[in-house]
Design an enzyme around this catalytic site. Structure first.
Site, PDB file in Angstrom:
ATOM      1  N   HIS A 125      -7.428  -6.011   0.152  1.00 25.84           N
ATOM      2  CA  HIS A 125      -6.219  -5.191   0.277  1.00 25.84           C
ATOM      3  C   HIS A 125      -5.234  -5.822   1.258  1.00 25.84           C
ATOM      4  O   HIS A 125      -4.029  -5.837   1.010  1.00 25.84           O
ATOM      5  CB  HIS A 125      -6.615  -3.787   0.743  1.00 25.84           C
ATOM      6  CG  HIS A 125      -5.502  -2.794   0.690  1.00 25.84           C
ATOM      7  ND1 HIS A 125      -4.820  -2.504  -0.470  1.00 25.84           N
ATOM      8  CD2 HIS A 125      -4.960  -2.000   1.664  1.00 25.84           C
ATOM      9  CE1 HIS A 125      -3.908  -1.573  -0.228  1.00 25.84           C
ATOM     10  NE2 HIS A 125      -3.968  -1.266   1.062  1.00 25.84           N
TER      11      HIS A 125
ATOM     12  N   SER B 174       0.832  -1.196   0.000  1.00 25.00           N
ATOM     13  CA  SER B 174       0.000   0.000   0.000  1.00 25.00           C
ATOM     14  C   SER B 174       0.874   1.257   0.000  1.00 25.00           C
ATOM     15  O   SER B 174       1.651   1.472  -0.919  1.00 25.00           O
ATOM     16  CB  SER B 174      -0.950  -0.040   1.202  1.00 25.00           C
ATOM     17  OG  SER B 174      -1.981   0.890   1.051  1.00 25.00           O
TER      18      SER B 174
ATOM     19  N   ASP C 287      -9.668  -5.746  -4.224  1.00 22.81           N
ATOM     20  CA  ASP C 287      -9.086  -4.730  -3.335  1.00 22.81           C
ATOM     21  C   ASP C 287     -10.007  -3.519  -3.321  1.00 22.81           C
ATOM     22  O   ASP C 287     -10.134  -2.800  -4.309  1.00 22.81           O
ATOM     23  CB  ASP C 287      -7.695  -4.348  -3.833  1.00 22.81           C
ATOM     24  CG  ASP C 287      -6.914  -3.508  -2.821  1.00 22.81           C
ATOM     25  OD1 ASP C 287      -7.541  -2.692  -2.112  1.00 22.81           O
ATOM     26  OD2 ASP C 287      -5.687  -3.673  -2.755  1.00 22.81           O
TER      27      ASP C 287
END
Length: 623
Positions: free
Chosen positions: A603, A445, A574
């Site tokens: 995610h 991320s 995600d």
């Protein structure tokens, strides 16, 4: 008064003789006092073995003594040494030697030569002090370093740091030279007379040895190519005309490598007296590193004179053009495992951390040994999010390192500096402090953005491979250059949620983060609680600023600069960083990308699909 002094001396002599013949009162009065003085002196004294009388290392040891000596607790005793290899041996076996200043490649040499058994587990590095460049000075007829094969090359006296480094460098390059072992001043004269083809000298630029070489000497500095074999141990460097105006042509540069000078210690077991003494030294060293230098010993490429004239502050520090130095950590990763400072005066021992360029303390954890793998976490988490991956890779012969991003977890939570450039610079400080080479970078991320910006901002010289997991690049927010991005309103809503009630917001966010809001999802409450806990450990201002960093930063140019293999892993469900705008788009911009799409994965797939991801990660690291 003149007549009184002899009488006083005679009285002392008579008293001493009387004590020796059976004066128990006087003997009992002196002995406990001497014992107390001896115990106090020895409990606070650390021996620092350095270098020869004319070398840089002994001046550093003397500076350490001048700055760190404290009449009430610590005394630094500089000791003359006989080279890095002997210093390492002395740390291992010589009584009174607690710390040594050595070249950072000494362990590689000792390991290769099988000189000291168990070295890797017995010696730990405390801090990097500065870099020394490898000089190869040759006659004009020598076109390149490979032309030295079979020719006489002086590598300094046996056992010296230069001789050790030269052996490693020529071996890595596959060049067999006829090594000579004369003192360097004698070797320079022999080189001028044509009796040898070149000499190797490891020293910080500009080296005083070369100061008197005239412009028409017929000598030159040979390039030392910083290829993959050398970058396992050394850093890329170069010589410029400002360093050697008579040896480097105006406007030109000579490529070379540099080796770090580091402080090394024996890995004493916790709670031992030697452990406590070393810990006290490290604590004082960290506390007294000049603040204006950000505890790095440098600023803007200058070496700062140390020590200052008083302990009150760094006002007297004077910059001198000199070599660069690596950041000084509060306590080195490896050392923290075995020699971490113990509590003093009720305080907790300092956690393993490095000091970033602006003085921010960055916490990190360091598990295992082997090829290094550095993990960068997502928002608003910290390095604990990587524990399952760190456990997996460290158990399979890798060194797993993960840090808490500034403002998150256990790192300092300052007001400013929460942008992607600073994140990348902090990562650079970590990598440089730990002297990592051929490192695998894994970013999730926001952490994927961090490692991408690091590669674009600091280059890929230290990188072996990269993994982008659910990563935010190329760019999340919609803009003129990114028409497929998410509207700004999405990120404004995140900011509003954090400011209104971040505790509840993090609890709610954990649902889509792990896909817990999908029908049939099996996500434990414990996992969601862990997400909330890590989020609450981040400071409010850092967490708020980070939203702008991960959403608005454009990583397109950074991705295009990456010339290393990159594994891109993304879940096609995600809900936080949609795959089409991120993973798939990044894979198209990268030169050497492998895209793995996890069907139905969220995610936070490193937790929900950890077995599959860990297997893919290990396979990629081994490739």
């Amino acid at each position: 008064m003149t007549a009184f002094r002899p009488m006083a001396r005679r009285g002392l002599l008579v008293g001493a003789a009387t004590a020796g013949l059976g004066g128990p009162v006087l003997a009992q009065g002196i002995t406990p006092t001497l014992n107390a003085l001896a115990a106090k002196a020895n409990s606070g004294t650390v021996g620092v073995i350095s270098g020869g009388a004319d070398g840089t290392y002994v001046r550093i040891a003397a500076d350490l003594a001048a700055v760190l000596d404290d009449p009430d607790g610590l005394r630094v005793l500089p000791i003359l040494g006989k080279g890095s290899l002997q210093n390492i041996a002395d740390i291992l076996v010589l009584r009174g030697v607690d710390i040594g200043i050595v070249q950072s490649d000494v362990l590689a040499y000792a390991r290769r030569e099988k000189l000291l058994p168990g070295l890797d587990s017995l010696i730990q590095y405390v801090a990097k002090l500065y870099d020394e460049e490898v000089h190869v000075l040759a006659r004009q007829e020598i076109a390149g370093i490979r032309d030295l094969a079979g020719k006489p090359v002086n590598v300094d006296v046996r056992g010296s740091g230069t001789a050790m480094t030269a052996s490693l460098v020529f071996d890595a390059l596959g060049i067999a030279v006829d090594a000579r072992h004369d003192p360097q001043d004698s070797a320079l004269e022999r080189l001028r007379r044509g009796e040898i083809a070149a000499l190797v000298y490891v020293a910080g630029k500009p080296a005083r040895l070369f100061g008197g070489i005239p412009a028409e000497s017929g000598l030159k500095l040979l390039p030392v190519p910083a290829g993959p074999a050398l970058l396992q141990t050394y850093l890329p460097a170069e010589f410029r005309p400002a360093d050697y105006p008579r040896l480097v042509p105006e406007g030109g540069a000579v490529e070379t490598i540099a080796v770090g000078a580091v402080m090394a210690v024996y890995a004493w077991p916790a709670a031992t007296e030697r452990h406590r003494k070393v810990a006290r030294f490290v604590e004082a060293f960290t506390a007294n590193s000049p603040p204006s230098c950000n505890r790095r010993g440098i600023r803007n490429g200058a070496r700062w004179t140390w020590p200052p004239r008083s302990r009150a502050g760094p006002a007297s520090l004077q910059p001198q053009p000199r070599r660069r130095a690596g950041p000084v950590p509060s306590w080195n990763a490896s050392a923290s495992r075995s020699v971490a400072p113990q509590p003093h005066g009720g305080r907790s021992p300092p956690m393993p951390s490095i000091i970033a360029k602006d003085g921010t303390r960055i916490f990190y954890k360091d598990w295992g040994s082997g090829p290094p793998v550095v993990f960068s976490h997502g928002w608003p988490l910290n390095s604990d999010a990587w524990d399952e991956q760190m456990m997996a890779v460290a158990s399979q012969g890798f060194r797993a390192i993960a840090h808490d991003r500034r403002g998150h977890g256990r790192s300092d939570q300052g007001w400013a500096g929460h942008d992607m450039d600073e994140y990348a610079d902090d990562l650079a400080s970590l990598i440089e402090t730990l002297a990592l080479q051929d490192v695998s970078l894994v970013g999730h991320s926001t952490g994927g953005g961090e490692i991408t910006r690091y590669a674009g901002r600091h280059g890929t010289g230290r990188i072996g491979r990269m993994v982008l997991l659910g990563a935010v690049p190329p760019q999340m927010v919609k803009s003129e250059t990114n028409p497929d991005g998410l509207p700004m309103q999405v990120f404004d809503a995140i900011r509003a949620g954090v400011m209104a009630d971040r505790s509840q917001f993090y609890q709610d966010l954990s649902g889509p983060f792990y896909g817990a809001n999908r029908p049939g999802a099996k996500v434990s409450q414990g996992l969601r609680d862990a997400f909330w806990l890590m989020g609450m450990q981040a400071g409010l201002k850092p967490a708020f600023d980070c939203i702008k960093a991960f959403s608005e930063t454009d990583f397109t140019a950074d991705l295009k600069r990456i010339d290393k293999p990159v594994l891109v892993v993304h879940g096609d469900d995600d809900q936080i960083v949609p795959i089409d705008r991120a993973g798939r788009a990044s894979a198209k911009l990268l030169r050497h990308a492998e895209l793995k799409v996890y069907e139905g994965a969220p995610h936070g797939l490193a937790s929900t699909h950890k077995d599959r991801f860990n297997a893919d990660l290990l396979a990629f690291l081994r490739s």
